[in-house]
Every structure is written in structure tokens, then in C-alpha cells.
Write an enzyme that holds these catalytic residues in place. Structure first.
Site, PDB file in Angstrom:
ATOM      1  CE  LYS A   1      39.090-101.857  94.317  1.00  0.00           C
ATOM      2  NZ  LYS A   1      39.535-100.528  94.741  1.00  0.00           N
TER       3      LYS A   1
ATOM      4  N   GLY B   1      37.577-102.767 103.371  1.00  0.00           N
ATOM      5  CA  GLY B   1      36.943-104.007 103.808  1.00  0.00           C
ATOM      6  C   GLY B   1      36.744-104.116 105.306  1.00  0.00           C
TER       7      GLY B   1
ATOM      8  N   GLY C   1      33.207 -99.132  99.267  1.00  0.00           N
ATOM      9  CA  GLY C   1      33.515-100.487  98.819  1.00  0.00           C
ATOM     10  C   GLY C   1      32.499-101.463  99.343  1.00  0.00           C
ATOM     11  CB  SER C   2      32.836-104.032 101.947  1.00  0.00           C
ATOM     12  OG  SER C   2      34.151-104.214 101.457  1.00  0.00           O
TER      13      SER C   2
END
Lengths: 196, 294
Positions: free
Chosen positions: B81, B153, B235-236
Site C-alpha cells: 500500500k 479494520g 485485511g484484519s
């Protein structure tokens, strides 16, 4: 009927390519989806992912059984070619079918910034074929009984045999149907004859 | 003659990710777990979005050393990123040989007016979008792939669902228009007419479109595939859960077999604790990452 292994990758582009020339296709995700299929296309995608997912739910085992029984032809594009290869340099344990007597080296041209497109001379084609290579493997060894139809910088990129075909480029990303028709004929998918 | 870094080579690479899962990782060990589970690529990060959210501060491109370690650990493609508008970070990632760059709202924006001119790079870019106009502006700047923004997130899929549904509604609306109504539509979407016309004619985005932002379970992933997304970013959701190996594997299977409830039931079983998750309503407006990007 042409089957298209649809566990991961650009299977939809192969489907569209065959639809444009009027050849019926079926998505293959489980062993039973192979019934009535004469040729199986293994698309581009991530070869490790495709290998793992094709092993589950029995697709790999059923494809092997049908290939050995002489009732299924196989065409791998890029990641699909790796899936067919007897030998994958540096990754001997990578899950794959491995019925084609070729050795491949993964990502042999480098990382994505080295991906390229170019015009290829193909044996039997009356004009060049525009080929797109994406993190492509290189075929480093071609066994007996197989024929090289095209090379790039000396390396084989289009190899055929009895009921077997491998391309390290992506004919499904262009609108030129010649390679798709070639495989339909190789697989004896009769529907292709009338448009060929 | 061979040509590198062309539009076809960039968008074609994104096609190869379809039906796959791209996982956020912060260490080579996590990257190996992702590859073993069947991920099609990994996103190399300093911190996952949930930690960026919790810890605050300026979030930047990861340390090149960390990215190189992750590139060395796996054979699948590696993404990383950069901050919105930070083309110098992008130049660094291109020099490292990263396979794909995510110009991401998860990091702190570096430019509040301009996104990166992505045509200037050989490496392909993916960008987040909440609606069709935003997606087409990013494509006009050279993005080779789009993802929903969702709300990273949070472990809460509601924003990704909102963005996916809204984008498809807008696409269907465009398809319903007469040819001579497209210039006004382009004005409303704040997107180039040429791209608006393409979407009108084809009924889809001109590049691959993935789901991202809040996906935490196999069912979340399957839901996004049913909503017309072509793959998912997690992601998380994986490495903030109780059993990352098992969850990673389950989400990969859920994306392939999204319309096979038997397989979904089988892979959803006994996955351990999911990440805790946050209700979007409890996040103050100014802390919502999806608002970043212009």
C-alpha cells in the site's frame, strides 16, 4: 462440451471466448461436473491456489482417471500449463495433475513489471497471434511425443500432444479465437467443426 | 516487438486474481500461512487496519526491508500500500519489484486533492471506491483494478455491502439510459464520458472489481461474491482471529464455492474466535476511512 476448471482465475474469459464461436461450455468445480465433458480448459490464475482447490472435491483425481482412459483432452493456459506439467522446477510438491511431459519454471520472466505482450508466429496459423504473457512460466523441457507450435526467444510457449495442450500466454484475453478452436478440435468437441 | 507495462498486461494480471482471496500480512510467517491456505496474493503491511485504527498516528508505506522479506518468503504475487497521492512511495515500491500497488485510504492521505497518475507506472494499481463515479475517476487515472472501500479494520461487512450494491445500482441505471442522456450522467457521476459510455454498453466496470473492508467470515466472503464482486481482500479479519490458518483456508474455499451451501456450511464450522469487530455507527464521522479519496 468443453469444461472449464472454475475454482479460481479467469475462467469467465475462456467461457466468453468459446461462447463467441458457439461452443458450449460448463464450469467444473467438483468431480461430477466432468461428466460428458470431452476437453477441460485450465485457466490462468494463481497456480498454487488452483492446484490446491482442484485436488479437493476430487477434480484432479477424476481428470486423471478420464485422461488415462482416453476420454478427456486437457489444455492449460499459464497457471493451467503449470498444473499439467510433469515437473515444476523448485516446487516439486506443488499440487498438480502432472500428466504432460514438460518441465516448467514459474515466473521465469520476472515479476509483474516484466509481463509483456507480443506477436507470435504459430505453426499452422496464416498470420501472427497476439499473445499476452503475465508472470508467465517458461517451458524448459519438452518430452517425446509433444510438438512445439510456437516459441518466444527460443523457448516453447505453445506445445501440443495427443489430448494435451499447453500455452504459457493467455489467448482468452484477446478476441482472436484460433487457439480456442484448435483445442476444441483436438478435444473432438464436434460443435467446433462447423465454425472452424 | 514486445511491450511491457501496457494496459492489457496490467488489467489482464488483475483478471488472474478473480475468484481468489488477497490477504493482509505483516510478517513472512503470515505470508506463508496465506500462501498455504490458497491465497492468490498477499498485501504486505506494517500494521493491519485494525491496529492502525486502534493506535492512531500517521500510517505510511511499509518499510522496504519488510516488503522484501515477504517477497522472498512466497511465490504468489505481493502487493503493498501507498498513501493516496504519494507517488514517491509508489516509485519506491515499483523499484522494489512489488507486483501490485494499492493506493489506499487505510493509510493517511498525502494529498487531499490529487490521486497518483497511475499511467506513469509500469506496475499496476488497485484503488478503493464507494460508488461508480469514484471507480471511474480512478480508472481514468490508470487504475487496473477496483475494490470497494468498505470500512477497513472493523470486521463489519455492512459498508462493503453498501458500496457493492450502490455501484451495481448505478451500473443498472446507466444501462437504462438513452445514448443522448449519457453526457448528463457523466456530469452527475463526475466521470469521463468515454468510460461512462463503456459501462452503459457493457454493464460492468472495465476492470476487475473486488470486495474489501470489513470481511471477517467465510459467509461474509460468499455474500460479497453473490453481490457480484469478483474476489475479496481480507485485511484484519484473518490474523486478528483466533485460528488464522483455519480461517484463511475457509475464506478461500468460501469464495470458490460461494453458491454451494454445503461447502459453506462445512468450512464455516469450528473456526474459533473471529475478530471482535466494531459497529460503524460508533465510529465518529472524521475517523471513517472510506471518506478518504476524492
Amino acid at each position: 462440451m468443453i469444461g472449464i476448471l472454475a475454482v479460481q482465475g479467469d475462467f469467465r474469459e475462456h467461457e466468453l471466448a468459446y461462447r463467441r464461436v458457439g461452443v458450449p461450455t460448463r464450469r467444473v468445480r467438483r468431480a461430477e461436473d466432468l461428466e460428458g465433458v470431452r476437453g477441460l480448459v485450465i485457466p490462468g490464475g494463481e497456480s498454487t491456489t488452483i492446484g490446491k482447490l482442484a485436488r479437493e472435491y476430487g477434480v484432479e483425481a477424476e481428470a486423471r482417471r478420464r485422461y488415462e482412459a482416453g476420454t478427456l483432452a486437457l489444455w492449460g493456459t499459464c497457471a493451467g500449463a503449470i498444473w499439467l506439467a510433469r515437473e515444476v522446477e523448485g516446487y516439486p510438491d506443488q499440487p498438480r495433475l502432472g500428466v504432460m511431459e514438460i518441465a516448467v519454471r514459474r515466473n521465469a520472466y520476472g515479476r509483474q513489471v516484466e509481463s509483456f505482450e507480443t506477436d507470435l508466429e504459430v505453426e499452422g496459423f496464416d498470420r501472427p497471434f497476439h499473445a499476452i504473457f503475465i508472470r508467465a512460466p517458461v517451458i524448459t523441457r519438452v518430452g517425446p511425443g509433444l510438438r512445439v507450435l510456437a516459441r518466444y526467444q527460443g523457448d516453447p510457449v505453445f506445445v501440443v500432444g495427443e489430448r494435451l495442450m499447453a500455452t504459457t500466454f493467455h489467448p482468452e484475453l484477446t478476441e482472436d479465437p484460433r487457439v480456442h478452436l484448435y483445442f476444441a478440435r483436438l478435444a473432438g468437441a464436434e460443435e467446433a467443426a462447423r465454425v472452424g | 516487438m514486445e511491450a511491457k507495462g501496457t494496459l492489457k498486461v496490467k488489467t489482464g494480471f488483475a483478471e488472474m486474481f478473480k475468484g481468489g482471496v488477497i490477504m493482509d500480512v505483516t510478517t513472512p510467517e503470515q505470508a506463508e500461512i496465506a500462501e498455504e491456505a490458497g491465497a492468490v496474493a498477499v498485501m504486505a503491511l506494517e500494521r493491519v487496519p485494525a491496529d492502525i485504527r486502534a493506535q492512531g498516528g500517521v500510517a505510511r508505506m511499509a518499510d522496504p526491508k519488510k516488503i522484501k522479506e515477504i517477497m522472498a518468503a512466497v511465490s504468489i504475487p505481493v502487493m503493498a500500500k501507498v498513501r493516496i497521492g504519494h507517488f514517491a512511495e509508489a516509485m519506491i515500491l515499483e523499484a522494489l519489484g512489488v507486483d501490485f500497488i494499492d493506493e489506499s485510504e487505510v493509510l493517511t492521505p498525502a494529498d487531499e486533492e490529487h490521486h497518483i497518475d497511475k499511467w506513469a507506472f509500469k506496475v499496476p494499481f488497485v484503488n478503493g471506491a464507494r460508488d461508480l463515479g469514484e471507480a471511474l475517476r480512478r480508472i481514468a487515472e490508470g487504475a487496473a483494478m477496483i475494490r470497494t472501500k468498505g470500512e477497513a479494520g472493523t470486521g463489519n461487512v455492512v459498508e462493503a455491502v453498501r458500496h457493492a450494491r450502490w455501484m451495481w445500482k448505478q451500473i443498472r441505471w446507466l444501462q437504462s439510459l438513452r445514448e443522448d442522456e449519457l453526457p448528463a450522467a457523466a456530469k452527475e457521476l463526475q466521470a469521463p464520458l468515454e468510460l461512462v459510455k463503456w459501462v452503459h454498453d457493457h454493464g460492468k466496470l472495465p476492470v476487475v472489481n473486488f470486495a474489501a473492508g470489513g470481511i471477517a467470515t467465510p459467509a461474509d466472503a460468499a455474500l460479497m461474491m453473490h453481490l457480484g464482486m469478483e474476489g475479496v481482500f481480507v485485511g484484519s479479519g484473518i490474523f486478528k482471529s483466533g485460528d488464522p490458518k483455519k480461517r484463511a483456508r475457509a475464506i478461500v474455499r468460501a469464495v470458490t464455492h460461494y453458491d454451494d451451501p454445503e461447502v459453506l456450511a462445512e468450512v464455516s464450522e469450528d473456526l474459533g474466535e473471529p475478530m471482535v469487530g466494531i459497529n460503524i455507527d460508533l465510529i465518529p464521522e472524521e475517523e471513517r476511512l472510506a471518506k478518504r479519496g476524492w
